[in-house]
Write a protein that holds these residues in place. Structure first.
Motif, mmCIF file in Angstrom:
data_model
loop_
_atom_site.group_PDB
_atom_site.id
_atom_site.type_symbol
_atom_site.label_atom_id
_atom_site.label_comp_id
_atom_site.label_asym_id
_atom_site.label_seq_id
_atom_site.Cartn_x
_atom_site.Cartn_y
_atom_site.Cartn_z
ATOM 1 N N VAL A 51 51.438 -68.880 21.740
ATOM 2 C CA VAL A 51 52.095 -69.656 22.810
ATOM 3 C C VAL A 51 53.473 -70.123 22.370
ATOM 4 C CG1 VAL A 51 51.927 -71.749 24.199
ATOM 5 C CG2 VAL A 51 49.900 -70.354 23.809
ATOM 6 N N ALA A 52 53.609 -70.583 21.109
ATOM 7 C CA ALA A 52 54.906 -71.062 20.620
ATOM 8 C C ALA A 52 55.940 -69.940 20.587
ATOM 9 C CB ALA A 52 54.740 -71.668 19.229
ATOM 10 N N ALA A 53 55.520 -68.749 20.167
ATOM 11 C CA ALA A 53 56.453 -67.617 20.137
ATOM 12 C C ALA A 53 56.892 -67.232 21.547
ATOM 13 C CB ALA A 53 55.798 -66.432 19.432
ATOM 14 N N TRP A 54 55.974 -67.274 22.520
ATOM 15 C CA TRP A 54 56.331 -66.918 23.897
ATOM 16 C C TRP A 54 57.292 -67.946 24.504
ATOM 17 C CZ3 TRP A 54 56.741 -63.066 26.974
ATOM 18 C CH2 TRP A 54 56.844 -63.267 28.347
ATOM 19 N N ARG A 55 57.044 -69.216 24.255
ATOM 20 C CA ARG A 55 57.948 -70.245 24.776
ATOM 21 C C ARG A 55 59.329 -70.143 24.140
ATOM 22 N NH1 ARG A 55 55.803 -76.202 25.003
ATOM 23 N NH2 ARG A 55 57.883 -76.311 25.943
ATOM 24 N N LEU A 60 65.189 -68.666 24.283
ATOM 25 C CA LEU A 60 66.292 -67.888 23.725
ATOM 26 C C LEU A 60 66.877 -66.942 24.767
ATOM 27 C CD1 LEU A 60 64.846 -67.052 20.182
ATOM 28 C CD2 LEU A 60 66.588 -68.737 20.780
ATOM 29 N N ARG A 61 66.045 -66.382 25.618
ATOM 30 C CA ARG A 61 66.557 -65.509 26.687
ATOM 31 C C ARG A 61 67.425 -66.294 27.659
ATOM 32 N NH1 ARG A 61 61.613 -61.481 28.620
ATOM 33 N NH2 ARG A 61 61.841 -59.954 26.941
ATOM 34 N N THR A 62 66.989 -67.495 27.987
ATOM 35 C CA THR A 62 67.780 -68.325 28.909
ATOM 36 C C THR A 62 69.125 -68.698 28.308
ATOM 37 O OG1 THR A 62 65.730 -69.233 29.824
ATOM 38 C CG2 THR A 62 67.762 -70.438 30.288
ATOM 39 N N ASP A 63 69.151 -69.000 27.018
ATOM 40 C CA ASP A 63 70.391 -69.396 26.345
ATOM 41 C C ASP A 63 71.254 -68.214 25.946
ATOM 42 O OD1 ASP A 63 69.543 -71.957 26.630
ATOM 43 O OD2 ASP A 63 68.792 -72.160 24.584
ATOM 44 N N GLY A 64 70.748 -66.989 26.078
ATOM 45 C CA GLY A 64 71.519 -65.823 25.676
ATOM 46 C C GLY A 64 71.589 -65.618 24.187
ATOM 47 N N ALA A 65 70.632 -66.156 23.427
ATOM 48 C CA ALA A 65 70.606 -66.022 21.969
ATOM 49 C C ALA A 65 69.732 -64.836 21.568
ATOM 50 C CB ALA A 65 70.077 -67.315 21.332
ATOM 51 N N PRO A 66 69.845 -64.356 20.325
ATOM 52 C CA PRO A 66 69.003 -63.242 19.863
ATOM 53 C C PRO A 66 67.521 -63.617 19.900
ATOM 54 C CG PRO A 66 70.867 -63.568 18.394
ATOM 55 C CD PRO A 66 70.876 -64.725 19.326
ATOM 56 N N VAL A 67 66.675 -62.645 20.281
ATOM 57 C CA VAL A 67 65.240 -62.902 20.461
ATOM 58 C C VAL A 67 64.388 -62.063 19.524
ATOM 59 C CG1 VAL A 67 65.535 -63.577 22.873
ATOM 60 C CG2 VAL A 67 65.165 -61.174 22.318
ATOM 61 N N LEU A 72 59.098 -60.923 16.920
ATOM 62 C CA LEU A 72 58.343 -60.593 15.714
ATOM 63 C C LEU A 72 57.101 -61.467 15.582
ATOM 64 C CD1 LEU A 72 57.986 -59.203 12.963
ATOM 65 C CD2 LEU A 72 59.523 -60.927 11.993
ATOM 66 N N TRP A 73 57.263 -62.780 15.720
ATOM 67 C CA TRP A 73 56.119 -63.670 15.564
ATOM 68 C C TRP A 73 55.174 -63.585 16.749
ATOM 69 C CZ3 TRP A 73 55.107 -65.004 10.974
ATOM 70 C CH2 TRP A 73 56.126 -65.194 10.044
ATOM 71 N N PHE A 74 55.665 -63.247 17.912
ATOM 72 C CA PHE A 74 54.777 -63.010 19.047
ATOM 73 C C PHE A 74 53.907 -61.778 18.795
ATOM 74 C CE2 PHE A 74 53.818 -61.049 23.171
ATOM 75 C CZ PHE A 74 53.206 -62.107 23.825
ATOM 76 N N ALA A 75 54.497 -60.729 18.213
ATOM 77 C CA ALA A 75 53.727 -59.523 17.897
ATOM 78 C C ALA A 75 52.713 -59.789 16.791
ATOM 79 C CB ALA A 75 54.678 -58.396 17.494
ATOM 80 N N VAL A 76 53.064 -60.636 15.816
ATOM 81 C CA VAL A 76 52.123 -60.967 14.735
ATOM 82 C C VAL A 76 50.913 -61.711 15.286
ATOM 83 C CG1 VAL A 76 51.838 -62.363 12.656
ATOM 84 C CG2 VAL A 76 53.867 -60.947 12.926
ATOM 85 N N ALA A 77 51.153 -62.748 16.121
ATOM 86 C CA ALA A 77 50.041 -63.505 16.689
ATOM 87 C C ALA A 77 49.202 -62.655 17.625
ATOM 88 C CB ALA A 77 50.582 -64.736 17.425
ATOM 89 N N LEU A 78 49.845 -61.778 18.411
ATOM 90 C CA LEU A 78 49.101 -60.914 19.322
ATOM 91 C C LEU A 78 48.263 -59.903 18.548
ATOM 92 C CD1 LEU A 78 48.567 -60.103 22.259
ATOM 93 C CD2 LEU A 78 50.531 -58.551 22.113
ATOM 94 N N SER A 79 48.796 -59.401 17.441
ATOM 95 C CA SER A 79 48.030 -58.456 16.620
ATOM 96 C C SER A 79 46.809 -59.130 15.997
ATOM 97 C CB SER A 79 48.918 -57.877 15.523
ATOM 98 O OG SER A 79 50.015 -57.194 16.083
ATOM 99 N N ALA A 80 46.972 -60.389 15.551
ATOM 100 C CA ALA A 80 45.832 -61.104 14.974
ATOM 101 C C ALA A 80 44.746 -61.347 16.001
ATOM 102 C CB ALA A 80 46.312 -62.426 14.383
#
Length: 231
Positions: A51-55, A60-67, A72-80
């Motif tokens: 949840v933290a990685a998704w938020r 970051l998408r809203t601010d236009g910053a690199p995501v 990476l951490w969203f993929a790690v948590a989803l893989s676990a």
């Protein structure tokens, strides 16, 4: 009036899926040697990191910053989470868990702590602060400096004006010509003279132009011409 309880199918489905995933993660952690409250903490850790990685990804998408870090951490948590669900589907003997899986489960708390810390402290898009306005004391000094720097230099005098030739004087203004009086018939002059003599005899003073104009009933310019004839 009591409010009616409305059942949301999407919410119910999310609760069921979350409960099943939570149970699968607990079973896998318990099979890997994590007993008691530790087995229940693993599902919470995996779901919170997801949840933290998704938020963080949405911010970051809203601010236009690199995501990339958030992905990476969203993929790690989803893989676990996905790996635990697949492992408990009968593909893995939970009574004889391989050593590498026990190592992964034991090392997950440190990995989740690192991911959560990096997600919280990841730099976002910052709007540059506006430049401070000039103070009242510095404004007049800057204005004076700008006026001194922008003061135009005197233009060079052309050679034609440096010659010793005298400048011709302007002609003197001529006096305005006197107004031309209209011609007065002799009969009108004679009648006006009689009116003037009668006025002088009654009042003892010469008749003025306004009185003459009223007595004769003529315009002011013609009365002036007649008065000039009588003078």
């Amino acid at each position: 009036m009591p409010r009616k309880l409305r059942v949301d199918a999407v919410l119910v489905q999310a609760v069921i899926a979350g409960a099943l995933s939570f149970a699968h993660l607990h079973d896998l952690a318990a099979a890997a040697g994590q007993s008691g409250w530790k087995a229940w903490a693993y599902p919470i850790s995996v779901d919170l990191l997801l949840v933290a990685a998704w938020r963080r990804l949405r911010i970051l998408r809203t601010d236009g910053a690199p995501v990339r870090a958030a992905w990476l951490w969203f993929a790690v948590a989803l893989s676990a989470s996905l790996g635990a669900n697949i492992a408990t589907a009968g593909l893995l003997d939970l009574d004889h868990v391989p050593d590498w899986l026990s190592i992964l489960v034991a090392g997950w708390p440190a990995l989740a702590f690192l991911g959560g810390t990096l997600l919280v402290h990841a730099p976002g898009h910052q709007t540059p602060a506006p430049a401070p306005a000039p103070t009242a004391a510095a404004a007049p000094e800057r204005t004076a400096t700008a006026s001194v720097e922008r003061a135009p230099e005197p233009a060079p005098v052309p050679e034609a004006f440096e010659a010793s030739e005298p400048v011709p004087a302007l002609p003197a203004s001529q006096p305005a010509p006197a107004p031309v009086l209209p011609a007065v018939p002799a009969a009108l002059v004679a009648h006006a003279r009689k009116v003037a003599d009668d006025h002088h005899a009654r009042t003892g003073a010469p008749i003025d132009t306004d009185t003459l104009r009223v007595r004769l009933g003529v315009p002011a310019q013609l009365a002036d011409a007649i008065a000039a004839q009588l003078a």
